[in-house]
Design an enzyme around this catalytic site. Structure first.
Site, PDB file in Angstrom:
ATOM      1  N   LYS A   9       0.822  -1.216   0.000  1.00 20.93           N
ATOM      2  CA  LYS A   9       0.000   0.000   0.000  1.00 20.93           C
ATOM      3  C   LYS A   9       0.856   1.266   0.000  1.00 20.93           C
ATOM      4  O   LYS A   9       2.052   1.220   0.309  1.00 20.93           O
ATOM      5  CB  LYS A   9      -0.930  -0.044   1.219  1.00 20.93           C
ATOM      6  CG  LYS A   9      -1.938  -1.202   1.177  1.00 20.93           C
ATOM      7  CD  LYS A   9      -2.942  -1.072   2.304  1.00 20.93           C
ATOM      8  CE  LYS A   9      -3.953  -2.215   2.274  1.00 20.93           C
ATOM      9  NZ  LYS A   9      -5.008  -2.041   3.294  1.00 20.93           N
ATOM     10  N   TYR A  49     -12.658  -2.905  -3.733  1.00 22.69           N
ATOM     11  CA  TYR A  49     -13.226  -2.898  -2.379  1.00 22.69           C
ATOM     12  C   TYR A  49     -14.756  -2.886  -2.422  1.00 22.69           C
ATOM     13  O   TYR A  49     -15.391  -2.281  -1.552  1.00 22.69           O
ATOM     14  CB  TYR A  49     -12.690  -1.704  -1.594  1.00 22.69           C
ATOM     15  CG  TYR A  49     -11.259  -1.864  -1.119  1.00 22.69           C
ATOM     16  CD1 TYR A  49     -10.876  -2.944  -0.316  1.00 22.69           C
ATOM     17  CD2 TYR A  49     -10.272  -0.935  -1.448  1.00 22.69           C
ATOM     18  CE1 TYR A  49      -9.567  -3.093   0.139  1.00 22.69           C
ATOM     19  CE2 TYR A  49      -8.961  -1.075  -1.000  1.00 22.69           C
ATOM     20  CZ  TYR A  49      -8.619  -2.158  -0.207  1.00 22.69           C
ATOM     21  OH  TYR A  49      -7.326  -2.299   0.251  1.00 22.69           O
ATOM     22  N   ASN A 112      -2.137   0.239   6.631  1.00 20.52           N
ATOM     23  CA  ASN A 112      -1.601  -0.997   7.215  1.00 20.52           C
ATOM     24  C   ASN A 112      -0.702  -1.800   6.262  1.00 20.52           C
ATOM     25  O   ASN A 112      -0.645  -3.019   6.317  1.00 20.52           O
ATOM     26  CB  ASN A 112      -2.740  -1.865   7.783  1.00 20.52           C
ATOM     27  CG  ASN A 112      -3.724  -2.310   6.720  1.00 20.52           C
ATOM     28  OD1 ASN A 112      -3.669  -1.862   5.588  1.00 20.52           O
ATOM     29  ND2 ASN A 112      -4.607  -3.212   7.092  1.00 20.52           N
ATOM     30  N   HIS A 115      -2.164  -5.475   1.502  1.00 19.40           N
ATOM     31  CA  HIS A 115      -3.464  -6.131   1.325  1.00 19.40           C
ATOM     32  C   HIS A 115      -3.206  -7.500   0.721  1.00 19.40           C
ATOM     33  O   HIS A 115      -2.286  -7.649  -0.088  1.00 19.40           O
ATOM     34  CB  HIS A 115      -4.359  -5.342   0.356  1.00 19.40           C
ATOM     35  CG  HIS A 115      -5.523  -6.158  -0.146  1.00 19.40           C
ATOM     36  ND1 HIS A 115      -6.696  -6.267   0.551  1.00 19.40           N
ATOM     37  CD2 HIS A 115      -5.649  -6.933  -1.254  1.00 19.40           C
ATOM     38  CE1 HIS A 115      -7.511  -7.084  -0.117  1.00 19.40           C
ATOM     39  NE2 HIS A 115      -6.903  -7.503  -1.217  1.00 19.40           N
ATOM     40  N   GLU A 126      -9.650 -10.705  -7.640  1.00 18.76           N
ATOM     41  CA  GLU A 126      -8.739  -9.564  -7.446  1.00 18.76           C
ATOM     42  C   GLU A 126      -7.536  -9.601  -8.396  1.00 18.76           C
ATOM     43  O   GLU A 126      -7.094  -8.557  -8.869  1.00 18.76           O
ATOM     44  CB  GLU A 126      -8.263  -9.534  -5.990  1.00 18.76           C
ATOM     45  CG  GLU A 126      -9.386  -9.231  -5.008  1.00 18.76           C
ATOM     46  CD  GLU A 126      -8.951  -9.253  -3.555  1.00 18.76           C
ATOM     47  OE1 GLU A 126      -7.764  -9.536  -3.276  1.00 18.76           O
ATOM     48  OE2 GLU A 126      -9.801  -8.985  -2.693  1.00 18.76           O
TER      49      GLU A 126
HETATM   50  P1  CMP Z   1      -7.403  -4.609   3.377  1.00 19.48           P
HETATM   51  O1  CMP Z   1      -6.823  -5.958   3.563  1.00 19.48           O
HETATM   52  O2  CMP Z   1      -6.849  -3.764   2.305  1.00 19.48           O
HETATM   53  O3  CMP Z   1      -8.975  -4.752   3.185  1.00 19.48           O
HETATM   54  C1  CMP Z   1      -9.897  -3.778   3.605  1.00 19.48           C
HETATM   55  C2  CMP Z   1      -9.207  -2.642   4.248  1.00 19.48           C
HETATM   56  O4  CMP Z   1     -10.042  -1.736   4.924  1.00 19.48           O
HETATM   57  C3  CMP Z   1      -8.273  -3.143   5.326  1.00 19.48           C
HETATM   58  O5  CMP Z   1      -7.180  -3.795   4.738  1.00 19.48           O
HETATM   59  C4  CMP Z   1      -7.957  -1.871   6.085  1.00 19.48           C
HETATM   60  O6  CMP Z   1      -6.913  -1.148   5.464  1.00 19.48           O
HETATM   61  C5  CMP Z   1      -9.251  -1.107   5.920  1.00 19.48           C
HETATM   62  N1  CMP Z   1     -10.016  -1.099   7.144  1.00 19.48           N
HETATM   63  C6  CMP Z   1     -10.592  -2.151   7.740  1.00 19.48           C
HETATM   64  N2  CMP Z   1     -11.237  -1.749   8.854  1.00 19.48           N
HETATM   65  C7  CMP Z   1     -11.066  -0.414   8.921  1.00 19.48           C
HETATM   66  C8  CMP Z   1     -11.506   0.578   9.829  1.00 19.48           C
HETATM   67  N3  CMP Z   1     -12.262   0.269  10.881  1.00 19.48           N
HETATM   68  N4  CMP Z   1     -11.153   1.862   9.590  1.00 19.48           N
HETATM   69  C9  CMP Z   1     -10.398   2.167   8.500  1.00 19.48           C
HETATM   70  N5  CMP Z   1      -9.962   1.272   7.616  1.00 19.48           N
HETATM   71  C10 CMP Z   1     -10.282  -0.004   7.830  1.00 19.48           C
END
Ligand code: CMP
Length: 137
Positions: A9, A49, A112, A115, A126
């Protein structure tokens, strides 16, 4: 052989962790079958998403994911989906196990670092959002 879609990311790309993260996959024995740097558009975010479109955090998630370049990869190996998710650790780095990619590099539960597809069905969907068949080796 199973395939999974991984995104490094924008936060991890900006913090110069492409090499560290790619090394973790290769050291685990996963094969890189496709890789490219790109910037996610609003349209790609809505497709990728789709299951989160109605969630309260979607706006924040899409704004972050489209803010700067990311690196998309297809990884392959035995049980690649589960292995990559184990290497990544919990979504929120506060809950991620020591040594996992999110523990090492994620800022918080939103920015984070990585993904990964969460099931064979998501992986099949995906992978083809980011790569055409001829880009996968
Ligand atoms: P990802 O694996 O990319 O899939 C969905 C993403 O949504 C997740 O990682 C996080 O980056 C994001 N995400 C999930 N929960 C939250 C939350 N409560 N607030 C903000 N972002 C979130």
């Amino acid at each position: 052989m199973e395939q999974t879609l991984v995104l490094i990311k924008p936060d991890a790309v900006g913090a110069h962790h492409i090499g560290d993260i790619t090394k973790a996959y290769e050291e685990d024995g996963l094969q890189i079958r496709a890789m490219k740097m790109m910037q996610m558009t609003d349209r790609i975010a809505r497709i990728h998403y789709a299951e989160h479109l109605e969630k309260p955090f979607y706006g924040e998630l899409a704004a972050f994911m489209t803010s700067a370049p990311l690196v998309a990869m297809v990884l392959a190996g035995e049980n690649a989906i589960a292995r990559v998710r184990e290497l990544h650790g919990a979504t929120n780095p506060a809950n991620a196990a020591e040594g996992t990619i999110r523990k090492r590099f994620a800022k918080n539960g939103s920015e984070n670092a990585v993904h990964a597809s969460d099931s064979p069905e998501s992986a099949a969907r995906e992978v083809h959002i980011f790569f055409s068949e001829t880009e996968i080796f």
